[in-house]
Design a protein around this motif. Structure first.
Motif, PDB file in Angstrom:
ATOM      1  N   ILE A 137      -1.294   5.034 -12.153  1.00 27.90           N
ATOM      2  CA  ILE A 137      -0.385   5.956 -11.481  1.00 27.90           C
ATOM      3  C   ILE A 137       0.215   6.924 -12.496  1.00 27.90           C
TER       4      ILE A 137
ATOM      5  N   LEU B 211      -4.883   3.818   0.167  1.00 28.00           N
ATOM      6  CA  LEU B 211      -3.677   4.045  -0.636  1.00 28.00           C
ATOM      7  C   LEU B 211      -2.975   5.360  -0.320  1.00 28.00           C
ATOM      8  N   TRP B 212      -3.656   6.270   0.378  1.00 28.64           N
ATOM      9  CA  TRP B 212      -2.982   7.552   0.641  1.00 28.64           C
ATOM     10  C   TRP B 212      -1.814   7.426   1.607  1.00 28.64           C
TER      11      TRP B 212
ATOM     12  N   ASN C  24      -6.589   2.843 -10.184  1.00 30.21           N
ATOM     13  CA  ASN C  24      -5.234   2.553  -9.731  1.00 30.21           C
ATOM     14  C   ASN C  24      -4.183   2.807 -10.810  1.00 30.21           C
TER      15      ASN C  24
ATOM     16  N   ALA D 224       0.833  -1.200   0.000  1.00 34.16           N
ATOM     17  CA  ALA D 224       0.000   0.000   0.000  1.00 34.16           C
ATOM     18  C   ALA D 224       0.870   1.253   0.000  1.00 34.16           C
TER      19      ALA D 224
ATOM     20  N   HIS E 299       0.716   6.058   1.051  1.00 37.07           N
ATOM     21  CA  HIS E 299       1.884   6.241   0.185  1.00 37.07           C
ATOM     22  C   HIS E 299       2.568   7.585   0.446  1.00 37.07           C
TER      23      HIS E 299
ATOM     24  N   GLU F 162       4.612  10.135 -11.332  1.00 36.64           N
ATOM     25  CA  GLU F 162       5.495   9.571 -10.321  1.00 36.64           C
ATOM     26  C   GLU F 162       6.955   9.605 -10.772  1.00 36.64           C
TER      27      GLU F 162
ATOM     28  N   TRP G 251       2.312   1.582  -3.560  1.00 33.60           N
ATOM     29  CA  TRP G 251       1.382   1.464  -4.698  1.00 33.60           C
ATOM     30  C   TRP G 251       1.811   0.321  -5.609  1.00 33.60           C
ATOM     31  N   HIS G 252       2.006  -0.818  -5.000  1.00 31.84           N
ATOM     32  CA  HIS G 252       2.505  -1.982  -5.720  1.00 31.84           C
ATOM     33  C   HIS G 252       1.367  -3.000  -5.810  1.00 31.84           C
ATOM     34  N   PHE G 253       0.861  -3.248  -7.003  1.00 28.12           N
ATOM     35  CA  PHE G 253      -0.340  -4.083  -7.141  1.00 28.12           C
ATOM     36  C   PHE G 253      -0.050  -5.498  -7.593  1.00 28.12           C
TER      37      PHE G 253
ATOM     38  N   ILE H 267      -2.656   8.909  -8.133  1.00 28.95           N
ATOM     39  CA  ILE H 267      -3.317   7.658  -8.509  1.00 28.95           C
ATOM     40  C   ILE H 267      -4.796   7.943  -8.738  1.00 28.95           C
TER      41      ILE H 267
END
Lengths: 337, 447
Positions: B281, B317-318, B279, B256, B320, B284, B259-261, B275
């Motif tokens: 991105i 996700l925030w 999802n 999370a 991050h 970045e 941001w790795h899915f 994002i």
């Protein structure tokens, strides 16, 4: 002895410790403020701040110790008291927070700030009043378990004569214990003026402690007759308490052996407090929580007891050092160090 | 505020208490170490400057300790008041370190009381210095014990669940859970680091304003910057180990933050960016393979992605941003402290360069912000769980309807305490500048 009895005895002992040291601290705050507004502060405040400055945080820890220990030994208390007491508990925390911080702000920061001192003095009487209500609630009748959880019946509490008699007892006890201690401390400091004032206070507040105790007994009979009967079975503890009170009052009245007098006051409250506590059992919160029913699992309970013993081995010498340096060091008390 | 539900309010109140308390808790763990170092140097070198430093730091410390004590009491009680079901269950398993924390703090409080009032009471100064030891031990142990409880919430172990009840309890296994080593390491080093940088920021500020004795503040700056560099390096190492721990034991928390899915090896590290709801991105900075390297010291390391987890069990996700800000500030602090120490050893450079000093002034408050970001990440990154895999925050929160009022009351309390704390501290040091006190305590600069 079973685990739950060891647990509750240890916790009760700590609550007793808090009762004594916090009463001294709470009362001292009140007397310091009183001295400021009655323009006698030059006499008393030095004495009070010399004692309080090094020890106030220690006082607070006694209380933290009690409630952390209570939740540790009897986790169900967290659920019942926690849900029901959010608001009164929050008020008590806020008062304690204001008191502790403004003591430090006033003592280390702005020494002449009357507002800081007022907050410190007023909270000294409000905190025991607020905390004592949790003992009242433990007698039952002020919490209700419904399908939506535990509900606190604030109206019942505020209109209950029993509840108010406990508040009265808490406040006069604070003033009496504190005055008895400060009389002794002033005597050690050979501060004759302060001693005279504090002795007068001690005598003034002595009889009301007994009066308020009788009111509490009368209130208990109406509110929780089972507990009242168990208390009567332990009549000798309350008798001893009265005896020690009479000795203390006599010594203070005749103006000698203030140290012994203060020990008598401690014994007076020791027997009353343990008499009350012992007759309260097996309930922690009537009728929901008993010590047998809510005690933590045996592994954790044993671990807590072991840690407790080890901790005491560390704390007792440290407390002894603290008292030797600030309480029993005549030169320090007199202000020469 | 009316449209907030009970659980959200409960979380907000807990967050407010923790975010306010952690300022004082961080200083509370770190400053005793700095005081001990300064007093040590003062006695060893027979230098009144260092002795005065220790004394003045200790005086300011009493104020922050007071606020730390009372807010610590608040969070201690709020655990039961706001999260009764959690404490009822967790109390069975993790009560031990909570209990020990009180002992550690008790121990510290006693010796702090003695320390503050016995500066001139011992003929042999080393006896007074010795009082630092129980204070530092007490402060550090408090931090250690309470962090084990937080670690337990992330990787609970040491019990089995049977019909919602905890059985087969092993208190030591619960305390020394997988998250404990890295978390404790990270909390302690970052507390030392933040305390050193805050004291450095004060010294740099005084030099910049050209107020008072230069030698005094320069000595303070050098001492705090060297300590700051060591502790910042320690914090960076602890942070790195924490990321590796997360990759292994709590992968959804790391995923999370990054941001790795998709689970993959040679995973890219995403720094900042935005994002959208799908999802996707953008904006970045992408460092190829760096996430894999971060997670396992090799680009081949497979990093588990968020897609492996059901949506309702993913942290927001925030986090991050909280994570990236924490790391950025850490890097900045390492850089500033490194430059200062380097400059002070190379005669050609002036370590009291105006811009460098300004950078140091900024590093103090920034480090405290990083602590806040770190804790926000630590707590929000565990959502929706209060006890990972066992109990969610929704299940644990109080059913009381008065949380909103309590929230208002406590916000007011923290505002008042914060305001007066700063005011009293400023007044305390303004009324008694260092050089006046130096002359008064050590006339002619002699001990």
């Amino acid at each position: 002895m079973s685990l739950e009895v060891i647990g509750i005895s240890v916790l009760w002992l700590f609550l007793y410790g808090y009762l004594i040291v916090a009463s001294i601290d709470f009362g001292a705050g009140f007397f310091a403020y009183y001295a400021r507004v009655s323009k006698r502060e030059h006499i008393m405040s030095k004495l009070i701040s010399r004692y309080l400055s090094p020890v106030w945080e220690v006082t607070n820890v006694f209380f933290v110790f009690f409630f952390v220990g209570l939740v540790g030994f009897f986790p169900d208390t967290a659920y019942y008291y926690g849900t029901a007491l959010l608001l009164p508990g929050s008020v008590a925390i806020i008062l304690i927070a204001i008191r502790g911080s403004f003591y430090a702000f006033g003592n280390y920061g702005s020494k002449d700030n009357t507002v800081y001192l007022f907050l410190y003095g007023a909270t000294g009487l409000l905190i025991p009043a607020a905390l004592s209500t949790s003992l009242t609630i433990s007698e039952g009748g002020y919490l209700e378990e419904t399908s939506e959880g535990v509900v606190f019946l604030a109206g019942e509490l505020f209109t209950s004569p029993y509840s108010w008699s406990v508040v009265a007892l808490a406040i006069v006890s604070v003033l009496f214990i504190s005055a008895a201690f400060l009389t002794y401390y002033a005597d050690r400091a050979e501060d004759v003026d302060s001693r005279a004032i504090m002795r007068k206070f001690a005598l003034w507040w002595s009889a009301p402690t007994i009066g308020a105790s009788l009111l509490v007994f009368a209130g208990l009979r109406d509110h929780n007759v089972e507990h009242f009967r168990r208390a009567l079975d332990l009549w000798w503890m309350f008798g001893l308490s009265l005896l020690f009170f009479l000795i203390a009052a006599f010594l203070i009245y005749s103006g000698k052996r203030y140290g012994t007098a203060f020990i008598m006051v401690m014994l007076q409250f020791f027997f009353a407090f343990f008499g009350y506590g012992a007759s309260h059992l097996p309930y922690i919160l009537y009728p929901y929580i008993t010590i047998e029913g809510s005690v933590v699992n045996e592994t954790m309970g044993t671990a807590l007891v072991i840690v407790f013993i080890l901790g005491l081995c560390l704390l007792i010498p440290s407390l002894y050092l603290l008292m030797r340096l600030f309480l029993f060091d005549a030169d320090y008390v007199k202000g020469k160090k | 505020m009316l449209d907030l539900d009970g659980v959200t309010l409960t979380r907000l109140l807990t967050a407010a208490t923790l975010m306010f308390h952690v300022i004082f808790a961080t200083i509370g763990v770190g400053i005793p170490v700095m005081i001990a170092i300064a007093e040590f140097l003062g006695i060893k070198k027979n230098d009144p400057h260092y002795l005065l430093l220790a004394r003045r730091w200790a005086r300011g410390f009493t104020i922050t300790v007071a606020v730390g004590v009372v807010t610590g009491t608040a969070i201690g009680l709020q655990l039961s008041l706001l999260w009764p079901s959690f404490m009822q269950l967790a109390g069975q398993v993790i009560a031990l370190p909570l209990f020990m924390e009180t002992f550690a703090f008790f121990f510290e409080a006693i010796f702090l009381g003695i320390y503050l009032y016995t500066w001139d009471r011992f003929k042999n100064r080393w006896l007074h210095w010795l009082l630092n030891i129980p204070i530092v031990i007490g402060a550090t142990l408090s931090g250690f014990f309470i962090t084990t409880v937080n670690a337990f919430m992330n990787t609970p172990q040491g019990f089995d669940l049977l019909d919602g009840e905890a059985v087969n309890i092993d208190p030591l296994a619960a305390m020394f859970n997988p998250a404990t080593p890295t978390k404790v390491f990270h909390v302690l080093t970052s507390s030392y680091m933040t305390s050193a940088l805050i004291l450095a920021a004060i010294a740099a500020f005084m030099i910049l304003k050209k107020k008072g004795s230069f030698t005094y503040h320069k000595k303070a700056l050098k001492l705090t910057m060297i300590a700051g560099l060591i502790f910042t390096a320690g914090t960076a190492l602890a942070g790195d180990l924490s990321a590796k721990f997360l990759a292994k034991e709590q992968p959804e928390k790391l995923a999370a933050a990054e941001w790795h899915f998709e689970t993959e090896s040679n995973a890219d590290l995403i720094v900042f960016g935005t994002i959208d709801e799908n999802n996707e991105i953008s904006n970045e900075i992408r460092i190829p393979g760096a996430l894999s390297f971060l997670a396992g010291n090799s680009f081949d390391t497979e990093v588990i992605g968020l897609n492996e987890f059901p949506e309702e069990e993913r942290p927001p996700l925030w986090v991050h941003y909280a994570f990236d800000l924490m790391v950025s500030i850490g890097m900045y602090s390492l850089f500033i402290a490194g430059i200062f120490v380097l400059f002070s050893y190379i005669k050609r450079f002036n370590e009291h360069n105006k811009f460098l000093l300004m950078g140091i002034v900024a590093s103090g408050p920034l480090a405290m912000l990083a602590v806040e970001f770190g804790w926000v990440y630590a707590e929000v990154g565990r959502q929706p769980w209060i006890l990972r895999g066992i109990m969610t925050v929704d299940e644990a929160a109080t059913t009381s309807t008065s949380v909103g009022i309590a929230f208002g009351l406590f916000l007011a309390l923290y505002a008042v305490l914060g305001f007066f704390c700063v005011r009293v501290l400023l007044k305390m040091f303004r009324n008694k500048p260092a050089e006046a006190e130096l002359e008064q305590r050590f006339p002619g600069g002699k001990l």
